[in-house]
Design a protein around this motif. Structure first.
Motif, PDB file in Angstrom:
ATOM      1  N   VAL A 164     -45.107 116.394  54.959  1.00 59.76           N
ATOM      2  CA  VAL A 164     -45.372 117.461  55.921  1.00 59.76           C
ATOM      3  C   VAL A 164     -46.755 118.034  55.636  1.00 59.76           C
ATOM      4  CG1 VAL A 164     -44.631 119.701  56.800  1.00 59.76           C
ATOM      5  CG2 VAL A 164     -42.916 117.981  56.128  1.00 59.76           C
ATOM      6  N   ARG A 165     -47.634 117.974  56.633  1.00 56.40           N
ATOM      7  CA  ARG A 165     -48.981 118.540  56.488  1.00 56.40           C
ATOM      8  C   ARG A 165     -49.007 120.002  56.933  1.00 56.40           C
ATOM      9  NH1 ARG A 165     -53.293 114.682  55.781  1.00 56.40           N
ATOM     10  NH2 ARG A 165     -52.406 113.464  54.081  1.00 56.40           N
ATOM     11  N   ARG A 166     -48.376 120.278  58.084  1.00 56.60           N
ATOM     12  CA  ARG A 166     -48.384 121.647  58.613  1.00 56.60           C
ATOM     13  C   ARG A 166     -47.106 121.892  59.387  1.00 56.60           C
ATOM     14  NH1 ARG A 166     -52.865 123.052  62.463  1.00 56.60           N
ATOM     15  NH2 ARG A 166     -52.332 121.076  63.393  1.00 56.60           N
ATOM     16  N   ILE A 167     -46.627 123.125  59.319  1.00 58.52           N
ATOM     17  CA  ILE A 167     -45.525 123.556  60.169  1.00 58.52           C
ATOM     18  C   ILE A 167     -46.177 124.183  61.400  1.00 58.52           C
ATOM     19  CG2 ILE A 167     -43.523 125.083  60.368  1.00 58.52           C
ATOM     20  CD1 ILE A 167     -43.161 122.828  58.285  1.00 58.52           C
ATOM     21  N   LEU A 168     -45.779 123.723  62.564  1.00 64.59           N
ATOM     22  CA  LEU A 168     -46.362 124.183  63.818  1.00 64.59           C
ATOM     23  C   LEU A 168     -45.378 125.081  64.549  1.00 64.59           C
ATOM     24  CD1 LEU A 168     -47.712 120.669  64.895  1.00 64.59           C
ATOM     25  CD2 LEU A 168     -48.991 122.489  63.741  1.00 64.59           C
ATOM     26  N   SER A 169     -45.862 125.769  65.550  1.00 59.72           N
ATOM     27  CA  SER A 169     -44.967 126.612  66.340  1.00 59.72           C
ATOM     28  C   SER A 169     -44.014 125.729  67.128  1.00 59.72           C
ATOM     29  CB  SER A 169     -45.780 127.510  67.284  1.00 59.72           C
ATOM     30  OG  SER A 169     -46.519 126.724  68.179  1.00 59.72           O
ATOM     31  N   GLY A 170     -42.913 126.301  67.560  1.00 60.60           N
ATOM     32  CA  GLY A 170     -41.939 125.564  68.347  1.00 60.60           C
ATOM     33  C   GLY A 170     -41.088 124.631  67.516  1.00 60.60           C
ATOM     34  N   ASP A 171     -40.908 124.946  66.237  1.00 62.24           N
ATOM     35  CA  ASP A 171     -40.050 124.151  65.353  1.00 62.24           C
ATOM     36  C   ASP A 171     -40.524 122.701  65.245  1.00 62.24           C
ATOM     37  OD1 ASP A 171     -37.916 124.052  63.535  1.00 62.24           O
ATOM     38  OD2 ASP A 171     -36.572 123.209  65.044  1.00 62.24           O
ATOM     39  N   LYS A 172     -41.850 122.521  65.175  1.00 60.02           N
ATOM     40  CA  LYS A 172     -42.429 121.194  65.018  1.00 60.02           C
ATOM     41  C   LYS A 172     -43.217 121.139  63.713  1.00 60.02           C
ATOM     42  CE  LYS A 172     -42.757 120.212  69.889  1.00 60.02           C
ATOM     43  NZ  LYS A 172     -42.632 118.918  70.439  1.00 60.02           N
ATOM     44  N   ALA A 173     -43.437 119.921  63.248  1.00 58.94           N
ATOM     45  CA  ALA A 173     -44.222 119.720  62.035  1.00 58.94           C
ATOM     46  C   ALA A 173     -45.216 118.587  62.258  1.00 58.94           C
ATOM     47  CB  ALA A 173     -43.313 119.379  60.860  1.00 58.94           C
ATOM     48  N   GLU A 174     -46.402 118.752  61.684  1.00 56.64           N
ATOM     49  CA  GLU A 174     -47.383 117.679  61.657  1.00 56.64           C
ATOM     50  C   GLU A 174     -47.128 116.902  60.376  1.00 56.64           C
ATOM     51  OE1 GLU A 174     -51.914 117.755  62.654  1.00 56.64           O
ATOM     52  OE2 GLU A 174     -51.674 118.162  60.498  1.00 56.64           O
ATOM     53  N   LEU A 175     -46.927 115.590  60.514  1.00 56.28           N
ATOM     54  CA  LEU A 175     -46.562 114.742  59.385  1.00 56.28           C
ATOM     55  C   LEU A 175     -47.598 113.654  59.175  1.00 56.28           C
ATOM     56  CD1 LEU A 175     -43.022 114.286  60.795  1.00 56.28           C
ATOM     57  CD2 LEU A 175     -43.509 115.600  58.752  1.00 56.28           C
ATOM     58  N   PHE A 176     -47.805 113.304  57.913  1.00 62.39           N
ATOM     59  CA  PHE A 176     -48.662 112.180  57.567  1.00 62.39           C
ATOM     60  C   PHE A 176     -47.759 111.046  57.115  1.00 62.39           C
ATOM     61  CE2 PHE A 176     -51.229 109.701  54.554  1.00 62.39           C
ATOM     62  CZ  PHE A 176     -52.282 109.368  55.387  1.00 62.39           C
TER      63      PHE A 176
END
Length: 184
Positions: free
Chosen positions: A80-92
């Motif tokens: 997990v790189r970042r937790i985003l709004s709307g219960d989403k995550a940026e993943l590598f």
């Protein structure tokens, strides 16, 4: 609570013809060899797919968490790189170095053993660029790197390994065919 796993390990690159998985700048490149990729196909990928069958929904996802993520085609080990709004995550995606965005509810925990397997995509840096700020170098040199990679037949290039840092997995390399083409 996230699964406690040891630090990631990376396969060791050797000088020779390597595949370029991703190259965003001279300070941020991911290589693999045919032998390492064969280990991925024969061992890592089947282990990740098997782990996904019994993996629980990741209930506590924070930046840095190691999870299993489905990109629409298969399950991959991801960080997990970042937790985003709307219960989403940026993943590598660790073995197929790319960024994807997924719903947190779709992420799974994986058995510790699946994260003990060495990562297929080995992070590298062109020798002489080790101390450069990755973001700044990407902004200045990213387009040039993409052009150099696009020119490669079958995304493979001859690479000379200069040194390896086992702690980070980051390998310092020379790419003779790129020397003089990066403007430094």
């Amino acid at each position: 609570k996230p699964v406690a796993v040891p630090p990631l390990t990376y396969e060791k690159l050797s000088s020779g013809t390597l595949m370029v998985f991703e190259a965003t700048s001279p300070a941020d490149i991911y290589f693999t060899s045919e032998a390492i990729f064969t280990v991925f196909l024969d061992t890592v990928h089947p282990a990740v797919q098997a782990a996904s069958l019994t993996a629980a929904v990741a209930s506590h996802v924070v930046e840095g968490s190691l999870v299993l993520a489905h990109d629409g085609e298969a399950w991959y080990r991801a960080q997990v790189r970042r937790i985003l709004s709307g219960d989403k995550a940026e993943l590598f995606l660790l073995d197929n170095p790319s960024l994807i965005t997924l719903e947190v509810s779709g992420l799974r925990t994986g058995d510790t053993e699946v994260f003990l397997l060495p990562v297929t995509a080995v992070p590298a840096v062109i020798s002489g660029w080790e101390d450069q700020d990755k973001a700044g170098v990407e902004e200045e040199w990213g387009a040039r790197m993409r052009q150099l990679v696009e020119e490669l037949p079958e995304a493979s290039v001859k690479v000379e390994v200069v040194s390896c840092c086992p702690a980070t997995g980051r390998t310092s390399v020379r790419v003779p065919s790129w020397e003089g083409r990066l403007g430094r």
